[in-house]
Write a protein that holds these residues in place. Sequence first.
Motif, mmCIF file in Angstrom:
data_model
loop_
_atom_site.group_PDB
_atom_site.id
_atom_site.type_symbol
_atom_site.label_atom_id
_atom_site.label_comp_id
_atom_site.label_asym_id
_atom_site.label_seq_id
_atom_site.Cartn_x
_atom_site.Cartn_y
_atom_site.Cartn_z
ATOM 1 N N TRP A 212 0.842 -1.121 -0.175
ATOM 2 C CA TRP A 212 -0.147 -0.019 0.120
ATOM 3 C C TRP A 212 0.921 1.332 -0.059
ATOM 4 N N LYS A 216 1.162 4.093 -3.045
ATOM 5 C CA LYS A 216 0.990 5.448 -2.735
ATOM 6 C C LYS A 216 2.130 6.522 -2.883
ATOM 7 N N SER A 242 -5.361 -2.916 -6.367
ATOM 8 C CA SER A 242 -6.176 -2.030 -7.474
ATOM 9 C C SER A 242 -6.278 -1.043 -6.841
ATOM 10 N N GLU A 243 -6.501 0.130 -7.649
ATOM 11 C CA GLU A 243 -6.589 1.567 -7.091
ATOM 12 C C GLU A 243 -7.795 1.532 -6.135
ATOM 13 N N GLU A 244 -8.754 0.821 -6.306
ATOM 14 C CA GLU A 244 -9.922 0.993 -5.413
ATOM 15 C C GLU A 244 -9.487 0.208 -4.290
ATOM 16 N N GLU A 245 -8.888 -0.584 -4.030
ATOM 17 C CA GLU A 245 -8.283 -1.407 -2.732
ATOM 18 C C GLU A 245 -7.145 -0.467 -2.020
ATOM 19 N N LYS A 247 -7.558 2.817 -2.213
ATOM 20 C CA LYS A 247 -8.209 3.833 -1.447
ATOM 21 C C LYS A 247 -9.151 3.191 -0.630
ATOM 22 N N ALA A 248 -9.631 2.190 -0.596
ATOM 23 C CA ALA A 248 -10.717 1.325 0.541
ATOM 24 C C ALA A 248 -9.764 1.263 1.810
#
Length: 274
Positions: A212, A216, A242-245, A247-248
């Motif tokens: 992560w 970033k 993934s980009e969503e992961e 962010k989440a």
Amino acid sequence: MSKLGINDKIKLNSGYEIPQLGFGVDSASAYRNEAGCGAAVLRSTIPRSEIFFTSKVGPKHISYNAARRIISESLVKTGLEYIDLMLLHAPYGGSVHRKGAWLALVEAVEEGKIRSIGVSNYGVHHLDELEQHIKELEKERGGPGKGGVLSVGQWEVHPWCPRKDIVEWCRKRNVVVEAYAPIVRGERFGEPGLKSLAEKYGKTEAQVLVRWSLQKGYVPLPKSVKAERIKENAKVYDFELSEEEVKALETEEYSPVCWDPTTSELDNYSGQEV
């Protein structure tokens, strides 16, 4: 497959490069580990030019004279000809002494003792002040560049302490963000979102957190005293969130697990040695 690789480096404002994945031994005068770290570097079969060594001017030495002394002592203790990156460990000492300590770093760069300089644990108000100090030093010392170049900032950064304001400040100025405690000292292992990602990718929760941080754009400094964990924490290049992961996983929490000088007042003196 991820485009990131274990040998990736990031170009600093100083012109030098820093490896994107670090190791959290992160030497400092206050840790009393510089001699051991220096000896390890000198004994290593890896060429000195391929090792990026960081140390810090301790929290109680944030002044011009004390910082000058600490820098000289660090070189003696480590036995190294130069230090790749030297940071001011905390925003203590008051404005005048913070400016003086920064000047000591700038002079050390000019003298070839240090290659890149930065700060650690500075809040945005401290960073704004530093930017003003740099401008003042440029006027006082003869023009652009004479105030020093801020290359790196180091903070506790992870999904439960994302420090969005500080990260935004740094990105606007191309300052590299180093993330210490990127695996949160293991205190968040078992969190549902983190655990599910680890299970999905067949990785440890620590590996997911390091990954992560890398995605970033940070320079994570995972720490362990166990050889197998050290190796394990570096095996993060065979999967990609993934980009969503990404962010989440990041939360709106502000839950540091280490000390947090970023919130200290500008006039925090904290028992300085001047």
